[in-house]
Design a protein around this motif. Structure first.
Motif, PDB file in Angstrom:
ATOM      1  N   ALA A 175       0.827  -1.208   0.000  1.00 27.86           N
ATOM      2  CA  ALA A 175       0.000   0.000   0.000  1.00 27.86           C
ATOM      3  C   ALA A 175       0.861   1.256   0.000  1.00 27.86           C
ATOM      4  O   ALA A 175       0.548   2.246  -0.679  1.00 27.86           O
ATOM      5  CB  ALA A 175      -0.929  -0.007   1.212  1.00 27.86           C
ATOM      6  N   THR A 176       1.942   1.237   0.771  1.00 31.57           N
ATOM      7  CA  THR A 176       2.843   2.397   0.818  1.00 31.57           C
ATOM      8  C   THR A 176       3.445   2.672  -0.546  1.00 31.57           C
ATOM      9  O   THR A 176       3.524   3.825  -0.996  1.00 31.57           O
ATOM     10  CB  THR A 176       3.956   2.158   1.839  1.00 31.57           C
ATOM     11  N   ARG A 177       3.858   1.628  -1.229  1.00 35.17           N
ATOM     12  CA  ARG A 177       4.441   1.833  -2.562  1.00 35.17           C
ATOM     13  C   ARG A 177       3.404   2.396  -3.525  1.00 35.17           C
ATOM     14  O   ARG A 177       3.702   3.293  -4.324  1.00 35.17           O
ATOM     15  CB  ARG A 177       5.004   0.510  -3.099  1.00 35.17           C
ATOM     16  N   LEU A 178       2.172   1.892  -3.465  1.00 38.72           N
ATOM     17  CA  LEU A 178       1.122   2.427  -4.332  1.00 38.72           C
ATOM     18  C   LEU A 178       0.866   3.901  -4.044  1.00 38.72           C
ATOM     19  O   LEU A 178       0.686   4.703  -4.971  1.00 38.72           O
ATOM     20  CB  LEU A 178      -0.160   1.616  -4.154  1.00 38.72           C
ATOM     21  N   LEU A 179       0.841   4.260  -2.793  1.00 39.30           N
ATOM     22  CA  LEU A 179       0.680   5.674  -2.440  1.00 39.30           C
ATOM     23  C   LEU A 179       1.865   6.502  -2.938  1.00 39.30           C
ATOM     24  O   LEU A 179       1.695   7.602  -3.471  1.00 39.30           O
ATOM     25  CB  LEU A 179       0.558   5.829  -0.926  1.00 39.30           C
ATOM     26  N   ALA A 180       3.071   5.964  -2.757  1.00 36.85           N
ATOM     27  CA  ALA A 180       4.275   6.743  -3.046  1.00 36.85           C
ATOM     28  C   ALA A 180       4.477   6.994  -4.525  1.00 36.85           C
ATOM     29  O   ALA A 180       5.077   8.015  -4.894  1.00 36.85           O
ATOM     30  CB  ALA A 180       5.501   6.019  -2.475  1.00 36.85           C
ATOM     31  N   VAL A 181       4.015   6.096  -5.397  1.00 38.73           N
ATOM     32  CA  VAL A 181       4.303   6.257  -6.823  1.00 38.73           C
ATOM     33  C   VAL A 181       3.233   7.077  -7.543  1.00 38.73           C
ATOM     34  O   VAL A 181       3.393   7.372  -8.733  1.00 38.73           O
ATOM     35  CB  VAL A 181       4.467   4.895  -7.513  1.00 38.73           C
ATOM     36  N   HIS A 182       2.148   7.439  -6.852  1.00 40.24           N
ATOM     37  CA  HIS A 182       1.102   8.243  -7.487  1.00 40.24           C
ATOM     38  C   HIS A 182       1.257   9.716  -7.115  1.00 40.24           C
ATOM     39  O   HIS A 182       1.706  10.035  -6.011  1.00 40.24           O
ATOM     40  CB  HIS A 182      -0.287   7.759  -7.065  1.00 40.24           C
ATOM     41  N   PRO A 183       0.880  10.593  -8.013  1.00 37.40           N
ATOM     42  CA  PRO A 183       0.911  12.021  -7.681  1.00 37.40           C
ATOM     43  C   PRO A 183      -0.009  12.318  -6.508  1.00 37.40           C
ATOM     44  O   PRO A 183      -0.966  11.579  -6.235  1.00 37.40           O
ATOM     45  CB  PRO A 183       0.404  12.690  -8.977  1.00 37.40           C
ATOM     46  N   VAL A 188       9.251   7.866   3.780  1.00 42.63           N
ATOM     47  CA  VAL A 188       8.467   8.002   2.556  1.00 42.63           C
ATOM     48  C   VAL A 188       7.043   8.447   2.878  1.00 42.63           C
ATOM     49  O   VAL A 188       6.495   9.361   2.237  1.00 42.63           O
ATOM     50  CB  VAL A 188       8.464   6.667   1.780  1.00 42.63           C
ATOM     51  N   LEU A 189       6.421   7.827   3.872  1.00 44.47           N
ATOM     52  CA  LEU A 189       5.056   8.199   4.245  1.00 44.47           C
ATOM     53  C   LEU A 189       4.993   9.638   4.750  1.00 44.47           C
ATOM     54  O   LEU A 189       4.012  10.351   4.496  1.00 44.47           O
ATOM     55  CB  LEU A 189       4.522   7.244   5.309  1.00 44.47           C
ATOM     56  N   SER A 190       6.026  10.059   5.444  1.00 47.44           N
ATOM     57  CA  SER A 190       6.059  11.446   5.920  1.00 47.44           C
ATOM     58  C   SER A 190       6.080  12.428   4.756  1.00 47.44           C
ATOM     59  O   SER A 190       5.399  13.461   4.780  1.00 47.44           O
ATOM     60  CB  SER A 190       7.288  11.651   6.808  1.00 47.44           C
ATOM     61  N   ARG A 191       6.816  12.090   3.696  1.00 48.31           N
ATOM     62  CA  ARG A 191       6.876  12.984   2.539  1.00 48.31           C
ATOM     63  C   ARG A 191       5.564  12.964   1.768  1.00 48.31           C
ATOM     64  O   ARG A 191       5.141  13.987   1.223  1.00 48.31           O
ATOM     65  CB  ARG A 191       8.051  12.599   1.651  1.00 48.31           C
ATOM     66  N   VAL A 192       4.914  11.796   1.703  1.00 45.05           N
ATOM     67  CA  VAL A 192       3.599  11.743   1.068  1.00 45.05           C
ATOM     68  C   VAL A 192       2.609  12.607   1.837  1.00 45.05           C
ATOM     69  O   VAL A 192       1.852  13.406   1.255  1.00 45.05           O
ATOM     70  CB  VAL A 192       3.098  10.286   0.993  1.00 45.05           C
ATOM     71  N   ALA A 193       2.618  12.492   3.180  1.00 45.26           N
ATOM     72  CA  ALA A 193       1.713  13.286   4.010  1.00 45.26           C
ATOM     73  C   ALA A 193       2.015  14.768   3.891  1.00 45.26           C
ATOM     74  O   ALA A 193       1.098  15.606   3.822  1.00 45.26           O
ATOM     75  CB  ALA A 193       1.816  12.835   5.467  1.00 45.26           C
ATOM     76  N   GLY A 194       3.302  15.136   3.872  1.00 41.61           N
ATOM     77  CA  GLY A 194       3.666  16.544   3.734  1.00 41.61           C
ATOM     78  C   GLY A 194       3.207  17.134   2.423  1.00 41.61           C
ATOM     79  O   GLY A 194       2.746  18.287   2.369  1.00 41.61           O
ATOM     80  N   ALA A 195       3.324  16.362   1.341  1.00 35.45           N
ATOM     81  CA  ALA A 195       2.863  16.860   0.048  1.00 35.45           C
ATOM     82  C   ALA A 195       1.359  17.072   0.054  1.00 35.45           C
ATOM     83  O   ALA A 195       0.850  18.003  -0.580  1.00 35.45           O
ATOM     84  CB  ALA A 195       3.268  15.884  -1.056  1.00 35.45           C
ATOM     85  N   ARG A 196       0.625  16.237   0.793  1.00 37.54           N
ATOM     86  CA  ARG A 196      -0.823  16.379   0.837  1.00 37.54           C
ATOM     87  C   ARG A 196      -1.240  17.656   1.562  1.00 37.54           C
ATOM     88  O   ARG A 196      -2.225  18.294   1.198  1.00 37.54           O
ATOM     89  CB  ARG A 196      -1.446  15.164   1.541  1.00 37.54           C
ATOM     90  N   THR A 197      -0.514  18.012   2.603  1.00 37.78           N
ATOM     91  CA  THR A 197      -0.897  19.216   3.352  1.00 37.78           C
ATOM     92  C   THR A 197      -0.708  20.485   2.519  1.00 37.78           C
ATOM     93  O   THR A 197      -1.367  21.493   2.767  1.00 37.78           O
ATOM     94  CB  THR A 197      -0.066  19.324   4.638  1.00 37.78           C
TER      95      THR A 197
END
Length: 654
Positions: A466-474, A641-650
């Motif tokens: 799931a993390t990889r799927l989240l990480a590779v999508h815009p 990686v999850l932290s960067r995904v979350a930061g981009a969302r904010t």
């Protein structure tokens, strides 16, 4: 020079060890029957098919595929066999074509072991037929010939087997179709063609494959983080025009090497030493950008390893078969079974077997060494979506602006060289959901684990996927939901919940399960109706059209009959509109439902939390050991990686 046959024409065969190659525009079943001098097949034991692929002197593919290679050793056939008929049939059921007239004409070729084509035969003129006798090899006055047959049967596989003289032909046809259905559920799917004409080049041979499945879009579809969201069926598009050609080695001169995704760049070509293969180069495959070339190169390595191993195993089987025949002939006279003559015959037969096996191993080791060298060059050049969790590219991870062509779900290996691992890449958007099996599969890796440890490892593995799927999508283009009815996976889900990347907190209890399934079912129904009616602009403004992943833990605990029905609906209809399941479950736990859930399991790609040899390749059907993804010991890369995904969302605003 290749002889091009027409229906009814025959041609002498210059070799006794042959390969019959078949290419079709869709997955087909390939088989063969062994008949006597009257053309009669004595029973099911004289039929090679996916459920029973090997007979003396003959081996066929273990599953349906668009490309087949059948190994034939005419010298090893029983003396009573005078005819070998090569059969093709379309799989029953499914979404594929039901008649040969709906696909490109099949092409059959007979080649020597060095690849030299002896004869070719295009099977033209087929229409309503769903089964066909393509070729017949027959013995005439001690010599073998081949005849182009092309006899089709509108009655399908059962009618064709009955015409071969088999009793209980319908029963055997049903057995074959069941074996094919099982093989398709465990096969790593060949990447679908997306070029204008659907053709793919495979090592210089023009082939066709199955059509683009639901869940794809034309190559000129635009997507990006600033574009208006579109239904997920449009699919991701890499940053270059895509030619979905199958890998073709480029020799000593690699294609141009622009900067690749993830900062990888192809290494410059090196000159090969005389008589030696060219040094491997990352990106040495067809493609218009580095990401596509690396993807194609990995698939080329996967196919090369499958085929070179198949050639080795076939050669070893041939050596054993030839030794048995030599012993039978040498010891046919009772007087030679004792004394020095018998010992000499046995020693000579074994020596010949050892010589043939050693030569086969030498060829295999040469090919494996080349593939290992290529892997050592390709692995460091892979972009994030294709890279293992120990790859340095993850430390430089940034949320992408475009989704990749594919992503890595683990590795695949064979016992002949277990240290050579091929990345298991699957195309995006996913064609079907995933199932992480938390049950005991019998693999050695799970012998020392208790049930609780195995279930925890299964959820940990699902979190990595799931993390990889989240990480590779815009950012904003992918959402993850979780159903954990009893809250048993809270510890394993902590990285996702702690980072705040889930669409909502994990749902628990009967009401939570019902709410999530109702929400996603409604989304699938609305998008399906809008897409089928060509009215995507009329979708409700608040409808989330991003791709959706639903992680379901501990199925079927906490699921009533209505919830099970909705889950099956999502598994069947969701992938076409961007909704996918990631099931964490032990199939035995769902035994109370009986066979009603069998279609659910078959619709998902089964993965395991520990190494297990349950996956098959789409060419020769080897049982590959699947290696699930693993984080390096003590690594904090997952949370980073999850932290960067979350930061981009904010920072993102739709």
């Amino acid at each position: 020079m290749t002889a091009e046959l027409v229906r009814g024409q025959n041609h002498p065969l210059p070799h006794t060890r042959l390969e019959i190659r078949v290419s079709v525009g869709t997955p087909v079943i390939a088989g063969a029957t062994l008949a006597d001098d009257n053309g009669r097949v004595s029973g099911a034991g004289m039929v090679a098919h996916p459920g029973s692929p090997a007979l003396p002197g003959l081996e066929v593919s273990r599953q349906a595929a668009a490309d087949h290679r059948l190994a034939v050793d005419l010298g090893a056939l029983p003396e009573t066999v005078h005819r070998v008929a090569v059969l093709l049939a379309l799989p029953a059921g499914g979404d594929g074509p039901s008649r040969f007239g709906a696909v490109a004409p099949p092409y059959a070729a007979v080649t020597a072991l060095d690849g030299t084509e002896v004869v070719g035969y295009p099977l033209t003129g087929l229409d309503t037929e769903s089964a066909v006798v393509a070729l017949e090899l027959y013995r005439r006055q001690g010599a073998w010939k081949i005849r182009a047959v092309g006899q089709g049967y509108a009655g399908g596989l059962a009618a064709m087997l009955a015409d071969q003289g088999l009793d209980r032909a319908a029963e055997l046809a049903a057995t074959i179709q069941q074996a094919v259905a099982h093989g398709l559920t465990r096969s790593v799917a060949v990447p679908p063609p997306r070029s204008a004409d659907g053709d793919r080049a495979r090592h210089g041979t023009s082939l066709t494959a199955s059509g683009t499945p639901a869940g794809t879009a034309p190559a000129d579809t635009e997507a990006g983080p600033t574009a208006a969201p579109v239904p997920a069926h449009a699919g991701p598009v890499p940053s270059c025009p895509i030619s979905y050609a199958h890998p073709r080695r480029a020799g000593t001169v690699p294609p141009p090497a622009p900067e690749g995704a993830g900062g990888a760049q192809a290494r410059p070509a090196q000159q090969a030493q005389p008589g030696q293969p060219a040094p491997p180069v990352a990106g040495d495959a067809i493609g218009r950008c580095m990401e596509e070339r690396l993807y194609n190169q990995v698939w080329g390595m996967f196919e090369d390893l499958a085929r070179t191993t198949a050639a080795y195993r076939s050669a070893v089987d041939f050596a054993e078969s030839r030794m048995d025949q030599d012993l039978d002939r040498a010891l046919a006279d009772p007087r030679s079974r004792i004394g020095s003559s018998g010992d000499t015959a046995r020693a000579a037969a074994r020596a010949k077997r050892d010589e043939l096996t050693a030569r086969a191993r030498e060829a295999l080791d040469r090919d494996l060494a080349q593939l290992t060298a290529e892997s050592e060059v390709v692995e460091p050049a892979l972009p994030v979506a294709y890279a293992g969790w120990d790859h340095p590219a993850w430390h430089a991870y940034r949320v992408p602006r475009e989704a990749p062509m594919a992503l890595r779900l683990g590795d695949l290996r064979l016992p002949e060289r277990p240290e050579l691992r091929i990345p298991m890449l699957v195309r995006l958007p996913l064609e079907r959901g995933l199932w992480v099996d938390s049950g005991r599969s019998g693999s050695e890796a799970t012998v020392g684990m208790d049930d609780a440890e195995l279930r925890r490892l299964a959820v940990d593995t699902a979190v990595l996927h799931a993390t990889r799927l989240l990480a590779v999508h815009p950012v904003g283009r992918y959402a993850v939901h979780v159903i954990d009815p009893a809250g048993a996976a809270a510890a394993s889900l902590a990285p996702l919940t702690g980072a705040g990347v889930l669409a909502a907190p994990p749902a628990s209890g009967a009401q939570g399960v019902s709410d999530v399934l109702s929400h996603l079912t409604q989304r699938v129904e609305l998008v399906r109706m809008a897409v089928s009616g060509g009215a995507t602009d009329s979708l409700p403004p608040g409808l989330d059209t991003a791709g959706q992943l639903l992680i379901v833990n501990d199925f079927p605990h906490g699921f009533d009959d209505r919830a099970v029905t909705r889950l099956r609906y999502l598994a069947d209809e969701g992938p076409a509109v961007g909704v996918h399941l990631l099931l964490v479950a032990d199939r035995e736990d769902a035994g109370a439902y009986g066979p009603v859930l069998d279609p659910l399991w078959r619709s998902l790609l089964r993965l395991t939390p520990a190494p297990d040899d349950h996956l098959a390749d789409p060419w020769v059907g080897h049982a590959w050991t699947y290696e699930p993804p693993r984080l390096p010991t003590g690594s904090g890369i997952l949370r980073q990686v999850l932290s960067r995904v979350a930061g981009a969302r904010t920072q993102w605003r739709p």
